[in-house]
Scaffold this motif. Sequence first.
Motif, PDB file in Angstrom:
ATOM      1  N   HIS A  87      38.155  30.411 -83.684  1.00 50.02           N
ATOM      2  CA  HIS A  87      38.868  29.297 -82.841  1.00 50.02           C
ATOM      3  C   HIS A  87      40.234  30.154 -83.241  1.00 50.02           C
ATOM      4  O   HIS A  87      40.702  30.113 -84.750  1.00 50.02           O
ATOM      5  N   PHE A  89      44.459  31.682 -84.296  1.00 46.82           N
ATOM      6  CA  PHE A  89      45.788  31.411 -83.926  1.00 46.82           C
ATOM      7  C   PHE A  89      46.505  32.149 -84.892  1.00 46.82           C
ATOM      8  O   PHE A  89      46.664  32.829 -85.189  1.00 46.82           O
ATOM      9  N   TRP A 151      42.566  26.226 -75.292  1.00 52.29           N
ATOM     10  CA  TRP A 151      43.496  26.797 -75.724  1.00 52.29           C
ATOM     11  C   TRP A 151      43.313  28.207 -75.828  1.00 52.29           C
ATOM     12  O   TRP A 151      44.539  28.633 -76.539  1.00 52.29           O
ATOM     13  N   ARG A 160      56.795  27.992 -71.367  1.00 53.15           N
ATOM     14  CA  ARG A 160      56.954  27.999 -72.727  1.00 53.15           C
ATOM     15  C   ARG A 160      57.746  27.508 -74.216  1.00 53.15           C
ATOM     16  O   ARG A 160      59.264  27.731 -73.324  1.00 53.15           O
ATOM     17  N   ASP A 248      51.440  29.734 -82.922  1.00 55.37           N
ATOM     18  CA  ASP A 248      51.018  30.404 -81.177  1.00 55.37           C
ATOM     19  C   ASP A 248      51.962  30.812 -80.026  1.00 55.37           C
ATOM     20  O   ASP A 248      51.547  29.824 -79.065  1.00 55.37           O
ATOM     21  N   ARG A 251      50.068  30.729 -76.763  1.00 52.53           N
ATOM     22  CA  ARG A 251      49.250  30.437 -75.981  1.00 52.53           C
ATOM     23  C   ARG A 251      50.284  28.691 -75.994  1.00 52.53           C
ATOM     24  O   ARG A 251      49.092  27.617 -76.442  1.00 52.53           O
ATOM     25  N   GLN A 252      51.057  28.223 -77.202  1.00 54.85           N
ATOM     26  CA  GLN A 252      52.061  27.096 -76.822  1.00 54.85           C
ATOM     27  C   GLN A 252      50.568  26.524 -78.188  1.00 54.85           C
ATOM     28  O   GLN A 252      50.094  25.200 -77.846  1.00 54.85           O
ATOM     29  N   ALA A 253      50.630  26.136 -79.388  1.00 47.70           N
ATOM     30  CA  ALA A 253      49.749  26.472 -80.728  1.00 47.70           C
ATOM     31  C   ALA A 253      49.843  26.512 -81.502  1.00 47.70           C
ATOM     32  O   ALA A 253      50.514  27.425 -81.866  1.00 47.70           O
ATOM     33  N   ARG A 296      47.649  21.903 -79.873  1.00 51.27           N
ATOM     34  CA  ARG A 296      47.828  22.470 -78.081  1.00 51.27           C
ATOM     35  C   ARG A 296      47.998  22.230 -77.553  1.00 51.27           C
ATOM     36  O   ARG A 296      47.876  20.542 -77.044  1.00 51.27           O
ATOM     37  N   ARG A 298      51.022  20.153 -74.071  1.00 51.67           N
ATOM     38  CA  ARG A 298      50.620  20.823 -72.835  1.00 51.67           C
ATOM     39  C   ARG A 298      51.688  20.617 -72.226  1.00 51.67           C
ATOM     40  O   ARG A 298      52.082  18.732 -72.096  1.00 51.67           O
ATOM     41  N   ARG A 304      46.014  18.641 -77.392  1.00 53.49           N
ATOM     42  CA  ARG A 304      44.250  18.757 -77.867  1.00 53.49           C
ATOM     43  C   ARG A 304      44.694  19.085 -78.895  1.00 53.49           C
ATOM     44  O   ARG A 304      45.371  19.693 -79.764  1.00 53.49           O
TER      45      ARG A 304
END
Length: 642
Positions: A87, A89, A151, A160, A248, A251-253, A296, A298, A304
Amino acid sequence: MLPLTGAAYLAVCAWSALALLPSVLAAVSCDRACLEGHISDFLAALAAHDPSTLPTTEDVTYVENGQTLPLGTGEWLVAGPPGKYRHTFSDPDAGQVGTITTLTENGVAAIYIVRLKLEPDGRISQIETQITRDPGGAALYEKMGQPEAVWLEAVPRDQRLPRETLIQLANRYYTGMQRNDPRGNYSFFDQDCNRLEDGLQTTNVRSGDAYGHSNDTVFASLGCEAQFQTGFLGFVTRIRDRRFPVVDEERQAVLAMTILDHNGTVRVLPDVNGTSSPIPPYFDVPRTLAATEGFRLRGDKLFRIEMTLIEVPYGMRSAFPGRSQGALSSPGTNGTTTKNPCDRECLLDVVGQVLQALLAHDHERLPLARGAKYSENGQFLAFGDGLWETASSLARLGDADDDAHAYAAHFADPATGTAAYWGLSREQTTPGVLALRIKVHDGQIAEIEAVDVRAESNGARGGSVTLMRPPLPVEWDGRSLGRLHESFQQGVVATNNTNPNTSSTPPGLVEAYFDAWERHSSRGVPFAPTCSRRDNGGVQGNLTCVEQMDGLGIAPNGLYNRTTTVRDRRLLIADEAKGVVLAVAMIDNPATGQAPLPATERIPSTYMVPQLIKVTDGSISRVEGMVKWMPYGYTSAWETSG
């Protein structure tokens, strides 16, 4: 053992999250594919045990479980190839990338996290790794195979949130966890939020299993917001060094790294499943956990969370410090000051004062010098932290006739103004052996250094074992150590062979002792023929000190045949009147022996080993030692503070 895992850690933020941003974002022309390529190259180099293939700067910083090491050591000597779970980032704007994956160490599975920082010229200047020795968690990740799809999804540009807002929202998680106020506003969680801890989902599951070290079977069935509303996580007393190095935006992470302190003062878990319960034994003593967490979002909600953690020595500073480091010492102007030298009787009296102050949880009653320093297990802490809040019993001379109170000795060296203590301690319900060095200058206490080796027990609800450390060949689970041998209390007795002009503790004796330990040979050490020694209260049959040091029997020194460097050697006190030396050192075990290795030797480790040494007629006649596990490469702050 199940850890009391990452959901259990939260924080009150005393600064703007904007202040947590990198001051300058690196202008690195390396997009997502390029950054992910660097991760793949790094993992391949690690598995090949060859960092020379990596494009690093000349002064690259390599950090492993919070310890700064030479690149190519530690995990580089034992790591196998990565597993299938990965995984990643990516942060092209900052030139940073991090990944959560798995690998094996000498054949044993672990969760592995690495963060790389690239300079504008594309070379790697920082390598930060975290190895979570949780084979069960690694197996869960391998079963998953890949991260949940959400993710990896790109978010449309017009939806974003900017970097600053992503960091602010991620930081609210720690703000809420620190001392976890059940009345707090936790609306920053998405109603469908879920969290993984070492690959295990710990929200919205009704398995009936107890959560972590606790016996609570309801907490994991709740959602993220409902869990925080219980106040259950309040035993996390501080979250510091909060860093958000990889953002990130596509990916909004966010990949965050923090340090979580549990000072041992919270004694009751709140009502979650109907009845409040005492805190588990694991939290009897101060604990620090270093955590890596992915978030993560939303919209503007945390959707998440994926985390994993390790335990490090309490109060340990980050190799890449963020805000909220905390005070290293208190100035202290209390008590009566005198310019008279402190003789032997005075120094022994100071030992009693310090023990009484610890039990009273009141350092202010001591005559502390301005700028006085206090440390525990090699980490500088503020006076009032650590043992000052958890000590409940300390063996003291003359307290009682039972063994628990008879395991104690006081020492003094008027020539250096140093006093010392060695004895049985207890914090809440957890026993330990405490070594203290106290430095007195002009009638005031300038330094107190504590080395506390706590009992490691696999008792109820996970017991009190240091999180995810390997077993030692000689464990101490709190069983009675008996009386401290009387020779440590007796003064030096003149004999016909004693030269009145000779020191009772010959110069160079400690160096010779640790040199012998390093080379696993008693050659050059003045051991008495009948010398005996024990580690963590364990005696290796009828072996003498020479036989132990030379590797006969189970293992030399009660540890391993393959330990290497003995470093950070420090003479804490030499009591000439008693012929006793108190010293401490760090001993490295790189775990590079031939396979198959026993469970005690499979991962790189460092041992802090306080040693109480009795000298009779110039020879070592008895050694009482303790062994404390530390992350590989651990160094005492006294070695680096000047």
